[in-house]
Design a protein around this motif. Sequence first.
Motif, PDB file in Angstrom:
ATOM      1  N   GLY A 333       0.791  -1.228   0.000  1.00 37.12           N
ATOM      2  CA  GLY A 333       0.000   0.000   0.000  1.00 37.12           C
ATOM      3  C   GLY A 333       0.815   1.265   0.000  1.00 37.12           C
ATOM      4  N   GLY A 334       2.153   1.145  -0.038  1.00 36.16           N
ATOM      5  CA  GLY A 334       3.001   2.321   0.089  1.00 36.16           C
ATOM      6  C   GLY A 334       3.673   2.736  -1.192  1.00 36.16           C
ATOM      7  N   ASP A 335       4.691   3.573  -1.028  1.00 33.05           N
ATOM      8  CA  ASP A 335       5.378   4.173  -2.168  1.00 33.05           C
ATOM      9  C   ASP A 335       6.771   3.584  -2.290  1.00 33.05           C
ATOM     10  N   GLY A 336       6.857   2.317  -2.719  1.00 33.82           N
ATOM     11  CA  GLY A 336       8.154   1.713  -2.974  1.00 33.82           C
ATOM     12  C   GLY A 336       8.678   0.920  -1.790  1.00 33.82           C
ATOM     13  N   LEU A 337       9.726   0.162  -2.058  1.00 33.08           N
ATOM     14  CA  LEU A 337      10.269  -0.755  -1.074  1.00 33.08           C
ATOM     15  C   LEU A 337      10.953  -0.029   0.080  1.00 33.08           C
ATOM     16  N   LEU A 338      11.788   0.945  -0.219  1.00 36.68           N
ATOM     17  CA  LEU A 338      12.514   1.622   0.854  1.00 36.68           C
ATOM     18  C   LEU A 338      11.558   2.367   1.778  1.00 36.68           C
ATOM     19  N   ALA A 359      19.661  -1.427   2.431  1.00 35.02           N
ATOM     20  CA  ALA A 359      18.703  -1.793   1.387  1.00 35.02           C
ATOM     21  C   ALA A 359      18.830  -0.822   0.231  1.00 35.02           C
ATOM     22  N   SER A 360      18.512  -1.313  -0.962  1.00 33.57           N
ATOM     23  CA  SER A 360      18.593  -0.470  -2.150  1.00 33.57           C
ATOM     24  C   SER A 360      17.345  -0.640  -2.994  1.00 33.57           C
ATOM     25  N   GLU A 361      16.982   0.440  -3.658  1.00 36.65           N
ATOM     26  CA  GLU A 361      15.887   0.427  -4.623  1.00 36.65           C
ATOM     27  C   GLU A 361      16.237   1.431  -5.716  1.00 36.65           C
ATOM     28  N   TRP A 427      18.554  -4.927  -3.251  1.00 37.59           N
ATOM     29  CA  TRP A 427      18.978  -5.888  -2.221  1.00 37.59           C
ATOM     30  C   TRP A 427      18.520  -5.434  -0.844  1.00 37.59           C
ATOM     31  N   LEU A 428      18.279  -6.408   0.009  1.00 33.52           N
ATOM     32  CA  LEU A 428      18.106  -6.189   1.441  1.00 33.52           C
ATOM     33  C   LEU A 428      19.222  -6.969   2.132  1.00 33.52           C
ATOM     34  N   VAL A 429      20.036  -6.290   2.932  1.00 32.76           N
ATOM     35  CA  VAL A 429      21.207  -6.912   3.555  1.00 32.76           C
ATOM     36  C   VAL A 429      21.148  -6.700   5.062  1.00 32.76           C
TER      37      VAL A 429
END
Length: 732
Positions: A333-338, A359-361, A427-429
């Motif tokens: 429901g939000g605005d992107g992964l980050l 994390a990166s997007e 990526w999520l690290v």
Amino acid sequence: MTLTESVNLDNCDREPIHVPGHIQSHGALLAFDAALRLAACSDNAERMLGFALPALGADLDAPQFAAWPHVTQAIGDFAQRSHGTSGLAERSEVQVGGRVFDLILHFNGRLVVAEFEERQPADREIRPFTTLANGALGRLRLQRTIDDLLQVAVTEIRSLTGFDRVMAYRFRHDASGDIVAEDCRPDVEPFLHRRYPAGDIPAQARRLYVINTLRFIADVGAAPVPVHTAGAEPLDMSWATLRSVSPIHIEYLTNMGVAASMSVSIVIGGELWGMIACHHLTPMVVPYGKRMACDVLAQLLASNVQTLLAADHAKRIEAASSVRVQLMETFVGGDGLLAALRPHAAALCTTFAADALVASEGTETFVHGGVSAAAGAELLRWLRSSKPPEGLLAMSEQAKLPPVLSAALAPWCGILALQMDDNRHDWLVLLRPEQVETVAWGGRPEKVYKAGPHGMRLTPRGSFDVWRETVRGIAVPWSATELEIARGLQAELHRAGGARRAQVARDRDQMLAVLGHDLRNPLQTIAMASQLLARGADSATVGPRITRSSTHMARLVSDLLDLSRLQGGLGLAVEPKPADLARLVREAAQDVTLGHPGVEVAVEAPPQLQVPVDAARVRQLLDNLLGNARQHGEAGRPIVMRLEASATQVTLSVANHAPPIPPESRDRLFDAYKPASLNNSRNPGGMGLGLYIACEIARGHGGTLVYEYHEPFVVFVVTLPREARAAAAGEA
């Protein structure tokens, strides 16, 4: 392997300890093939059993066995019941020549093996041993922690057997073992809290400890007894209780001052999880009944440990599932992964027992927990180039990192990286720092070549005094539970990302259809105006039409270009320079009132306010917010712009009279594609990109854009830093 054969690093782990060709001297062994022919016998069988044996190859009904009917009956019955099941074992009590023996029968995959251990008069009655074991089992059931279970186990086994020292090992991920519980004679050196390297138990010995869970050595110094076989193939003693001892292990025990030993395996999930190790300083025979009581106790111990581990596993999986659900709800429901990760970063670190997160997007990066932005960027570059298999990497040793990355990332060396998109760019690290640890080894853990009692060989350690080593550059390894949680999270992110991309694609297609329609109208207007000009129409009348239409087209094209940059991960070009933000606000307000007679804009701002901003981008943000307020505010009511400043930031709000935005629409206010914005009667020429682009402009300056409602006003609030700070500088 003979005592004189050279033992080196190439063959130590391949020593065929399951076919030693000898047994220990406190028992005798016979083996029979499928036709119940004598296939093997130990050299001491006739002497220990007290009668002459037939030649190898003789049937079980040979005359020599006639005086032994109850024994031959037991062997024949077992051969029928075993059904060829390797490792299946049975024990019975037999009398031979007035002497009582424990007869232990097992099937080794090819032969029925019969082992005889004479029971001493003091050990003739087995019931007290069973009663004692039952008491120990009851005490085990009362324990609620793994440490308490192990301590009770070593105490009960020492009480049951009389060993001088009984220890509980718990093996680590690298197969080294820590002594975590101990019960020993007061005058015996304690080994509690020492660690022993994986090499102390070679791979083939580990295999035997799993399939044959109890190993007993009655006399380390006793000469092994040869076993004769009918054929050239040696007898497989993997499941034998009398199997003789490897010369290397004899040296190992001798160097420790141990004359008799017993080990009971703690097997969980088919793996050697731990071990109960017993030492005696003089030779000692522990009756088979007592040993079996210890084996049963160890099996209950393993069951209880497995239950506690499963409970902890289930608890962590449940907690992780809750965090994952919350993250996915925010993501969808939000605005992107980050944007979804930020509020859940601390919970994710707790879930994985991590101390930091990267994390990166696209081109944007987010760091949490103390890792530097530069280290995070270097780590992401390495991940994108190395392309770990299945998009998942788990490591805990600094030495395995490239030197440049290792230097940039220190002291972080525990890495759990999850690739979150199909092109392996996002990526999520999770990160753990090195765990500086002082290890109390039971002697130096390295194997070294030197002259031993049997020539130049890889001799076991001669001293088991504590040898301390400070270990650096290693983090706590990622557990199987954490890897399971990681794979589940990765799968959820892939599914949610795929669903989001599909929705974006649908919204984009719809927007492009609207764009085609919206561009057609101004193009037709320009074409018609051009024809009128060609026919001599008054340019003063036609010119404004061309200007309005071309301006509308330019705005649509500009929005599309910005959208393309943002969706392509390039970000908006933002170049902050000192500018008078108060003047930009007043100019934007004046342009709205000039272009739209009847619209009133009230401005509350200081005379001047110097702020490092990209003036063109900020003007674009202001135009979008004012256009939104004009289109959705109540007619005849003024738009209110308020500009304020503090020591660290400036706040700009644009308010218009309107009812609050419905909750279902708030979640997508700043999305690029909003179906509700297309074909909107309040904004027939728009595509719903204004708030999305305005939000990205604010983020590009290191600021924010949020929605608020202060009755009767709908308010959009922009915060910008007083110092030049792009989003990339703060989070990349």
